[in-house]
Write an enzyme that holds these catalytic residues in place. Structure first.
Site, short mmCIF file in Angstrom:
data_model
loop_
_atom_site.label_atom_id
_atom_site.label_comp_id
_atom_site.label_asym_id
_atom_site.label_seq_id
_atom_site.Cartn_x
_atom_site.Cartn_y
_atom_site.Cartn_z
N HIS A 213 -25.69 12.53 22.49
CA HIS A 213 -25.37 11.60 21.30
C HIS A 213 -24.02 10.66 21.74
O HIS A 213 -24.06 9.47 21.64
CB HIS A 213 -24.98 12.38 19.93
N GLU A 214 -23.15 11.40 22.11
CA GLU A 214 -21.77 10.80 22.43
C GLU A 214 -21.83 10.08 23.79
O GLU A 214 -21.29 9.02 23.75
CB GLU A 214 -20.77 11.92 22.63
N HIS B 40 -23.18 6.76 22.94
CA HIS B 40 -22.30 5.71 22.31
C HIS B 40 -21.48 5.20 23.22
O HIS B 40 -20.93 4.04 23.30
CB HIS B 40 -21.27 6.54 21.35
N ALA C 104 0.77 -1.10 -0.04
CA ALA C 104 -0.09 -0.01 -0.06
C ALA C 104 0.88 1.30 0.17
O ALA C 104 2.08 1.29 0.39
CB ALA C 104 -0.89 0.11 1.09
N ASP D 252 -23.67 7.35 11.65
CA ASP D 252 -23.69 5.95 12.24
C ASP D 252 -24.63 5.03 11.74
O ASP D 252 -24.37 3.86 11.46
CB ASP D 252 -24.38 6.23 13.94
N GLY E 190 6.68 2.13 2.84
CA GLY E 190 8.17 1.95 2.96
C GLY E 190 8.72 1.47 1.82
O GLY E 190 10.00 1.06 1.77
N LYS E 191 8.14 1.23 0.57
CA LYS E 191 8.88 0.50 -0.36
C LYS E 191 10.14 1.45 -0.95
O LYS E 191 11.28 0.77 -1.32
CB LYS E 191 7.89 0.13 -1.60
N THR E 192 9.83 2.55 -1.29
CA THR E 192 10.93 3.65 -1.64
C THR E 192 12.24 3.87 -0.52
O THR E 192 13.14 3.84 -0.89
CB THR E 192 10.51 5.01 -2.02
#
Length: 812
Positions: A555-556, A559, A334, A631, A338-340
């Site tokens: 609301h929170e 949750h 992805a 949600d 860290g490919k480069t």
């Protein structure tokens, strides 16, 4: 006998310092010379002859300011090659130089019967007086008007003197008398004595100046002949080599400039005349300081590519066993994993020549350029073998052939064919190893992936929790980190982060610490940076009224309670009603570790937590708002995946419904997508999804109804403190109060809010004292308003139409 080490390559900058690019400087100087030659003349700087018109020159000629008898500077008339134009070249005295004047009498007698062309040029005189007789009467005697010793002139001589301005004009200067059939002219000849040339250039330059008088031969030629005399010689411009070379000089300069331009452009790798040259850059180990110590979190990938470095350092170790090094290594992963960085570490560890190029550098608008660059790149690599070639984003040139809108004869395909031949064609390039990186391995051509070309595929995955901790430790070495920072805690809260995102997190933490004026980065800055990178920056300046804040708090709180009351949910980390990113509030959990598998019971609890906010609104307000849009969307998507992908529905069984939505690639997906199930099955899928969501809603409603008192306490705590940690919320649910309430944190002021240091102004007012009194008055007023609000809030009633429109949308 130990094997001899490979010959180290010659890197740019490793030898003597590069000499300056003289070609560029010569080209610049030539361009400046051509522009100066074309737009500037010596006259522009006062160095050449002064230009004058014919009338001005004639006036100076009559005033005697033109040098006539100097053999070194004679008056010349030069005609152009076509003979239609001419230029008078002469030397004149400067205006500040004045002559010494002497007068000599003259007399001219001529016959009145002469033709007009042979008569004296009286029109050239400024005036004259006419008398009836050449004698005057003095004391009864006739006296001649001609003075004794007067110079006798002929008509041509008189005319010449008149044209030269040497006849003293005026009624008192010239007398014309009639004597029978003859006329007598009596007057004075003006003799001007000018300073002679000294031979000293500096002195003569102050006395004389050269002038050029252009004229047209057709209209002004006779006038010039009359002015300069009938003996004036007209000569044409000579076609000498000097004139020819002077005319050719601009053309020669332009050709030289073009030569240097093409040479300079063809010499560089990105020159306009070097389309077919490779753009690969030779990486010098002196400039590349990245090693494998700087790469963390991808241990397996490091082991795979370490064999390349070890083979280049000690090839006999592998050759004794008959092993050959992989011809090519393809790193897949992805973005940001860290490919480069891994390729840069290979360049820093190996002693071989390392060439770096991007896949997009091969493709140009000209046909055949890409294939030519591939061949040139491998030729360079062979000359400095053993060598490594790193191609970043190889999917730009390595896409599968024969597909797409361009058909099978695409320029990209010719480049890919050349790359295939160079990697494993008729010739053996065993000393050249190709390393490539891509995050789209599914679209690469199969011929590119076969053994002999890319023998090995190294998958660079997202780091796990240990890998993220190691990456954070690597990046923490570059900043000032406070002692005691728990990277393990930060790593657990950054599930799914790539190495690039973790590097950005550490940098954001450093910026936050600098903004706060801290000397070291603490764990608080790291967590704040984590939240900022994940969900965005806090928006405390967002204007939200008291009712909107209470809706968000309820609301929170719903949750958070559902998260703590469901047995298979993740541990609660933090609850906040401070707007962040696009959300007005947020409930965050902190996973204990990375989960490779997810149980059905865990997914069902996630649905309950998602429905907790909507259920809390229904319980407290008796109505719902539009704040649960996200949600509902996430719960619906999760429930549909449980039914269609994970086989977690008893009625539908272990069957995948719907086509897998993979990478969109035009060469493999030109048609429209269609469902692979019937309408009756679609209805059953919808009913199962609805059943899962409704069941989660009922569970959330039951949990919050049972803990209604805790819901109100948690709501009031969020209204007061805005942000609560997970342990504080657990105290509320267990004891009904917080044992360690948070401190009220004042956010740092915005740059626009920073005011000058208060003090005394010119009038003597103490601004600091007045500001403190104003703040005290404001605090007292706010306290009274809060008390009135609390009195009016019992019982609390809420009408969503007041805050939101009838359709549930936000009121404008």
């Amino acid at each position: 006998m130990p094997p001899s080490p490979p010959r180290p390559p010659k890197f740019p900058g490793s030898g003597r310092p590069e000499s300056p690019n003289w070609g560029v400087w010569v080209m610049v100087l030539l361009i400046v010379g051509v522009l100066a030659f074309g737009f500037f003349t010596p006259e522009s700087f006062g160095l050449g002859p002064r230009k004058e018109n014919l009338e001005s020159f004639e006036a100076q000629y009559k005033a005697g300011r033109v040098v006539l008898n100097d053999p070194k500077a004679p008056v010349e008339v030069v005609l152009s090659e076509n003979g239609s134009e001419g230029v008078i070249h002469a030397l004149v005295y400067r205006k500040e130089i004045q002559p010494k004047v002497e007068m000599t009498p003259f007399a001219l007698t001529y016959s009145m019967s002469l033709p007009d062309r042979d008569k004296p040029l009286l029109n050239e005189l400024s005036g004259y007086r006419v008398v009836e007789s050449p004698y005057r009467t003095e004391e009864g005697k006739n006296v001649s008007l001609i003075p004794e010793g007067a110079q006798k002139l002929s008509v041509p001589e008189f005319n010449r003197l008149a044209l030269e301005g040497r006849i003293a004009g005026g009624k008192d200067g010239i007398i014309l008398a009639e004597d029978g059939n003859q006329n007598v002219l009596v007057g004075q000849i003006v003799t001007r004595i000018w300073p002679a040339a000294t031979g000293d250039a500096s002195v003569d330059k102050q006395r004389f100046e050269r002038v050029e008088v252009p004229f047209t031969l057709e209209f002004q030629g006779d006038r010039v002949k009359q002015l300069l005399g009938p003996d004036t010689k007209f000569k044409r411009e000579s076609g000498s080599w000097g004139g020819i070379l002077l005319n050719l000089l601009p053309i020669v300069l332009i050709l030289v400039i073009l030569f240097f331009m093409f040479r300079a452009q063809s010499g560089g790798a990105r020159g306009a005349m070097s389309f077919g040259k490779s753009r690969a850059r030779l990486i010098s180990p002196d400039k590349n300081k990245v090693t494998f110590k700087d790469v963390a979190g991808i241990s397996e990938a490091k082991e795979e590519v370490w064999e390349l470095v070890e083979f280049l350092r000690n090839p006999e170790k592998f050759r004794d066993l008959g092993a050959t090094i992989p011809r090519g290594v393809l790193m897949v992963g992805a973005p940001g994993t860290g490919k480069t960085l891994l390729a840069r570490a290979i360049a820093g560890e190996s002693n071989a020549s390392f060439y770096s190029i991007s896949g997009s550098d091969f493709v140009e608008m000209f046909v055949g350029v890409g294939a030519s660059r591939v061949r040139d790149m491998f030729e360079q690599a062979k000359r400095t073998a053993p060598s490594l070639i790193f191609i970043d984003e190889i999917d730009a040139v390595g896409r599968q052939r024969g597909y797409g809108m361009g058909g099978g004869n695409d320029e990209r395909e010719q480049t890919l064919n050349a790359l295939l031949v160079e990697m494993d064609g008729f010739e053996n390039n065993s000393n050249v190893i190709v390393i490539a990186a891509t995050n789209r391995a599914d679209i690469l051509d199969p011929a590119l992936l076969r053994p002999g070309r890319f023998d090995r595929q190294v998958v660079v995955n997202l780091p796990d929790v240990r890998g993220r901790e190691q990456i954070l430790q690597v990046h923490a070495r570059k900043v000032k980190m406070a002692p005691g920072v728990s990277f393990e805690r930060i790593a657990r809260g950054t599930s799914g982060f790539s190495g690039a995102q973790l590097a950005n997190l550490v940098n954001e933490a450093a910026l936050l610490a600098a903004r706060k004026g801290l000397k070291e980065i603490t764990e608080a800055e790291l967590e704040e940076a984590r939240d900022k990178v994940s969900w965005g920056r806090e928006r405390r300046s967002l204007a939200i009224n008291e009712r909107g804040r209470r809706i968000t708090a309820v609301h929170e709180a719903g949750h958070a309670i559902c998260l703590l009351k469901t047995p298979h949910s993740e541990p609660l980390h933090r609850v906040t009603i401070v707007p962040r990113g696009g959300a007005l509030g947020m409930t965050m959990w902190l996973p204990s570790d990375d989960k490779m598998h997810q149980l059905r019971s865990e997914m069902l609890d996630q649905l309950v937590v998602a429905m907790g906010g909507r259920c809390a609104e229904q319980i407290v307000f008796g109505d719902v708002t539009s704040g649960a849009t996200g949600d509902i969307k996430s719960a619906t998507n999760l429930a549909r995946r449980m039914v269609c992908e994970f086989g977690m529905s008893e009625k539908l069984g272990l069957i995948e419904y719907g086509e897998h939505q993979g990478e969109v690639y035009i060469a493999r997906d030109l048609g429209t997508r269609s469902r692979n199930y019937s309408e009756s099955t679609a209805e059953l899928i919808d009913s199962e999804v609805r059943f899962l969501v409704d069941s989660a809603y009922e569970r959330a409603m039951a949990i919050l109804t049972e803990n209604r008192d805790k819901l109100d306490i948690l709501t009031e705590a969020l209204m007061e403190f805005e942000t609560l940690e997970g342990s504080q919320v657990m105290d509320i649910l267990e004891y009904g109060e917080m044992k360690n309430p948070p401190a009220r944190v004042t956010p740092p002021p915005m740059p626009s809010e920073v005011e000058e240091q208060p003090g005394k102004d010119d009038s003597g007012h103490n601004e600091k004292k007045e500001a403190e009194e104003t703040r005290a008055d404001g605090a007292e007023e706010r306290k009274m308003e809060e008390e009135l609000e609390q009195a009016e809030r019992a019982p609390f009633s809420y009408n969503p139409v007041d805050e939101f429109g009838k359709d549930g949308g936000e009121k404008k």
